[in-house]
Design a protein around this motif. Structure first.
Motif: not given
Ligand SMILES: *Cc1c(COP(=O)(O)O)cnc(C)c1O
Length: 392
Positions: A85-90, A109-111, A152-154, A156-158, A181-185, A206-208, A336-338
């Motif tokens: 996920g982090l490489s998708a963001i970078s 945003a995610y740390g 954006l991330e909505s 937000g992390s934490l 947007i980080d749409n992971t959640w 990685t998550k869901y 992590s989670w999901g």
């Molecule tokens: C875990 C997470 C990431 C990073 O994903 P990885 O696959 O662990 O690199 C990015 N965004 C959010 C919101 C996450 O929870």
């Protein structure tokens, strides 16, 4: 697939049994070298780098099956896979920024997103500015002619702030900034970024999507072809790609994602309600609860909630906190989670905030509700609170 529900897309997307001996799942191609029958064929592949399979790094049928499935689910032109996920963001941020540009990033945003922006993007001469996740249309005041991206991330992390995505996206468009947007959640099931003005939807698959805590995978879904080409070129230049077995696990995870999320959603709400009624919990941060400040926006824009939320524990000495954590039998302590399993993590938002402040007293606990029976999870938590109170 037209006019079918997301649950149905999840089952069918990226599969082609008719062209695969009738076998339900696509094969997993392990590949570096691709052989060409003739010089002509080799040269043709150089002219059409993203159409002809020419090297493992650029993609195989396994890669394309995953990318196609995720793009179809999100409703974008195409997707680009990455190894996390982090490489998708970078990659997404790198694709649309250059020296001299200005980037706006939500303070929630995610740390590691923040660290990539602060330590790498800044080093490349990009100006990075963080903004209050609750800014809404007020973001107009921060936009500059050289603002190239708004991240954006909505939620937000934490801390789970819900952002007014349509208002922010509309303002960003006035300076031509790419909205990502980080749409992971939410996953593509509970929030539709492209309906709200977003250009790039990023997933920690990685998550869901993977869903079983056994692979690292990322995806960037692009609204249109021009953006897809830009992002794909950037990923290729950085040499980023996921391994075939992890892509397979991503595809496999998608098939059951809708049913898993129904349970994650239900169990998280049960746990959140139970926690909210406890005297030692001062606040539950869950967007689907009516007492959450961003609840109205969540209700307007989202169609569901997932298994991740936080709760604020009253201030207790560290020994009592350790007593809470150390005897947990079902909840795991870990990042992590999901996945299918429940997790708890102590969260420290104060250290990852600059545009806003987090000065709530007490310990923030981040919960992931897994697929265990919620009654058993509550028993595990109840025992943890007993240990905590006995240690006071
Ligand atoms: C875990 C997470 C990431 C990073 O994903 P990885 O696959 O662990 O690199 C990015 N965004 C959010 C919101 C996450 O929870």
């Amino acid at each position: 697939m037209k006019d079918v529900a997301k649950d149905t897309i999840l089952v069918h997307a990226g599969r082609d049994p008719k062209n695969n001996h009738g076998i339900v799942n696509p094969p997993v191609y392990h590949c570096s070298t691709v052989l060409f029958p003739t010089l002509d064929a080799l040269e043709d592949s150089d002219r059409r780098p993203f159409e002809v399979i020419n090297y493992g790094r650029v993609g195989t049928p396994t890669t394309f099956a995953f990318e196609k499935a995720v793009a179809e689910l999100e409703g974008g032109f195409g997707a680009v896979n990455t190894g996390s996920g982090l490489s998708a963001i970078s990659i997404a941020l790198s694709a649309v920024t250059k020296a001299g540009d200005h980037v706006l990033i939500t303070d929630s945003a995610y740390g590691p997103t923040r660290r990539f922006a602060n330590e790498t993007l800044k080093g490349y001469g990009v100006e990075v500015e963080f903004f209050d996740p609750n800014i809404g249309a007020g973001i107009a005041a921060l936009l500059r002619p050289n603002t190239c991206a708004v991240f954006l991330e909505s939620p937000g992390s934490l801390t789970f702030e819900i952002q007014d995505v349509p208002a922010i996206a509309a303002a960003a468009k006035t300076v031509g900034a790419v909205v990502m947007i980080d749409n992971t959640w939410a996953t593509p099931l509970f929030f539709r970024p492209f309906d709200h003005g977003v250009d790039l939807s990023i997933h920690a698959a990685t998550k869901y999507m993977v869903g079983h805590a056994d692979a690292m995978l990322g995806a960037i879904v692009c609204r249109d072809e021009a953006l897809w080409t830009t992002v794909k070129k950037t990923a290729t230049r950085f040499g980023v790609c996921a391994g075939p077995d992890d892509l397979f696990l991503g595809l496999r995870g998608l098939r059951s994602m809708a049913v898993r999320l129904k349970q994650h959603q239900e169990s998280a709400l049960i746990l959140a309600d139970w926690l909210a009624a406890r005297p030692d919990i001062t606040r539950v941060l869950h967007p689907a609860r009516p007492d959450f400040p961003g609840h109205a926006l969540w209700k307007r824009d989202f169609t569901g909630s997932s298994g991740l939320f936080s709760a604020l524990l009253t201030p207790v000495p560290r020994a009592a906190l350790a007593a809470f954590f150390d005897g947990l039998e079902l909840f795991g302590i870990g990042y992590s989670w999901g996945g299918f399993e429940s997790l708890i993590l102590p969260a420290r938002p104060a250290g990852v905030r600059t545009a806003t402040r987090w000065d709530e007293p007490g310990h923030l606990l981040r919960f992931h509700a897994g697929l265990e029976h919620p009654d058993d999870l509550i028993r595990d938590l109840d025992a943890a609170f007993r240990r905590l109170n006995a240690a006071l």
